[in-house]
Write a protein that holds these residues in place. Structure first.
Motif, PDB file in Angstrom:
ATOM      1  N   UNK A  68      -5.269   5.883  -1.357  1.00  0.00           N
ATOM      2  CA  UNK A  68      -4.155   4.928  -1.272  1.00  0.00           C
ATOM      3  C   UNK A  68      -3.980   4.242  -2.622  1.00  0.00           C
ATOM      4  N   UNK A  69      -2.746   4.187  -3.088  1.00  0.00           N
ATOM      5  CA  UNK A  69      -2.442   3.440  -4.305  1.00  0.00           C
ATOM      6  C   UNK A  69      -1.861   2.088  -3.909  1.00  0.00           C
ATOM      7  N   UNK A  70      -1.645   1.243  -4.896  1.00  0.00           N
ATOM      8  CA  UNK A  70      -1.122  -0.099  -4.635  1.00  0.00           C
ATOM      9  C   UNK A  70       0.080  -0.313  -5.555  1.00  0.00           C
ATOM     10  N   UNK A  71       1.156  -0.858  -4.985  1.00  0.00           N
ATOM     11  CA  UNK A  71       2.351  -1.122  -5.797  1.00  0.00           C
ATOM     12  C   UNK A  71       2.596  -2.632  -5.860  1.00  0.00           C
ATOM     13  N   UNK A  72       2.551  -3.166  -7.076  1.00  0.00           N
ATOM     14  CA  UNK A  72       2.799  -4.598  -7.289  1.00  0.00           C
ATOM     15  C   UNK A  72       4.257  -4.764  -7.707  1.00  0.00           C
ATOM     16  N   UNK A  73       5.069  -5.279  -6.769  1.00  0.00           N
ATOM     17  CA  UNK A  73       6.523  -5.313  -6.986  1.00  0.00           C
ATOM     18  C   UNK A  73       6.930  -6.236  -8.124  1.00  0.00           C
ATOM     19  N   UNK A  74       6.228  -7.364  -8.255  1.00  0.00           N
ATOM     20  CA  UNK A  74       6.635  -8.369  -9.229  1.00  0.00           C
ATOM     21  C   UNK A  74       6.664  -7.798 -10.648  1.00  0.00           C
ATOM     22  N   UNK A  89       0.848  -1.193   0.000  1.00  0.00           N
ATOM     23  CA  UNK A  89       0.000   0.000   0.000  1.00  0.00           C
ATOM     24  C   UNK A  89       0.881   1.239   0.000  1.00  0.00           C
ATOM     25  N   UNK A  90       0.566   2.179  -0.860  1.00  0.00           N
ATOM     26  CA  UNK A  90       1.304   3.449  -0.889  1.00  0.00           C
ATOM     27  C   UNK A  90       0.276   4.568  -0.687  1.00  0.00           C
TER      28      UNK A  90
END
Ligand code: ZN
Length: 243
Positions: A168-174, A157-158
């Motif tokens: 809130x944004x979401x960061x998908x690392x993969x 969560x960012x």
């Protein structure tokens, strides 16, 4: 993009056509949906996911970026339908999503009502009515900035306030993908901050500065879909051009 699927949902909301782009991310045993559309769209979401070979019956989390009605509209019905789902939001947005606090959007629009065109006034009256009738449910998990979505090892969560205070944004690392929610919009291939619907432009720009610190290859906007260009440059351009 590995383990990440951008859904495309056609909607007619309050007399206006719009296409929204909710995102599904898989991480181990977790299947995460980001945002839920307007009321009555569960079947559409299921059909759109099936086209990508995914069954929403396996959904484990729904992340809500913020409490605008086009993001929480089908939340209650999805929670009922998909039994294993936990609802996730930022700490600030929690009380707005449950309805405990009155919508910051409605309050803001009401304060600016006198400045609206006649058409926008009529639109707002209906919008307010739909918001007030919306079924509300509890939020199960409240997240702080930079926290992992529980159960996940690669989805974070960012906090990106501005559009609304707890956005809130979401960061998908993969796949190095930022799911920007409404912190950014995409139109004609260009990323921008939708200033008309942003409560605090200064905070929204701070949020863009924060995005610049992430390694981002792709950005998905809820309104506009997937941006595949040079993300860093596009974010920098927003800071240089938008006041
Ligand atoms: Zn929206």
């Amino acid at each position: 993009m590995k383990n990440l699927y951008v859904l495309e949902i056609n909607s007619n909301f309050n007399g206006r056509n719009m296409i929204i782009f909710p995102v599904l991310i898989c991480d181990g045993a977790e299947m995460v949906l980001v945002d839920t559309g307007i009321p009555g769209q569960t079947e559409l979401f299921k059909a759109e996911a099936e086209k990508k070979g995914i069954s929403l019956e396996n959904l484990t989390k729904i992340v809500i970026t913020h409490h605008d009605i086009d993001h929480i509209g089908s939340l209650a019905e999805m929670k009922r339908e998909f039994k294993n789902v936990k609802v996730v939001s930022s700490e600030i947005e929690g009380d707005y999503i449950t309805g405990e606090k009155e919508s910051a959007r409605l309050e803001h629009m009401r304060n600016n009502f006198d400045k609206f065109t006649e058409e926008r006034k009529q639109w707002f009256v209906k919008y307010q009515d739909i918001s007030k009738k919306l079924e509300r449910i509890e939020v199960d998990i409240l997240l702080k900035d930079n926290e992992m979505i529980p159960g996940c090892s690669k989805i974070r969560a960012i906090q990106t306030p501005g559009h609304l205070p707890g956005h809130m944004s979401v960061y998908a690392e993969e796949s190095r993908t930022l799911i920007a929610g409404d912190a950014l919009g995409l139109m004609d291939g260009k990323l921008f901050i939708n200033s008309q619907n942003t409560l605090d432009m200064s905070k929204a720009k701070d949020s863009v500065r924060k995005m610049l610190e992430l390694n981002i290859d792709n950005i998905v906007c809820y309104h506009g879909g997937l941006f595949r260009g040079d993300c860093k440059q596009a974010l920098q351009d927003i800071l240089n051009s938008q006041n």
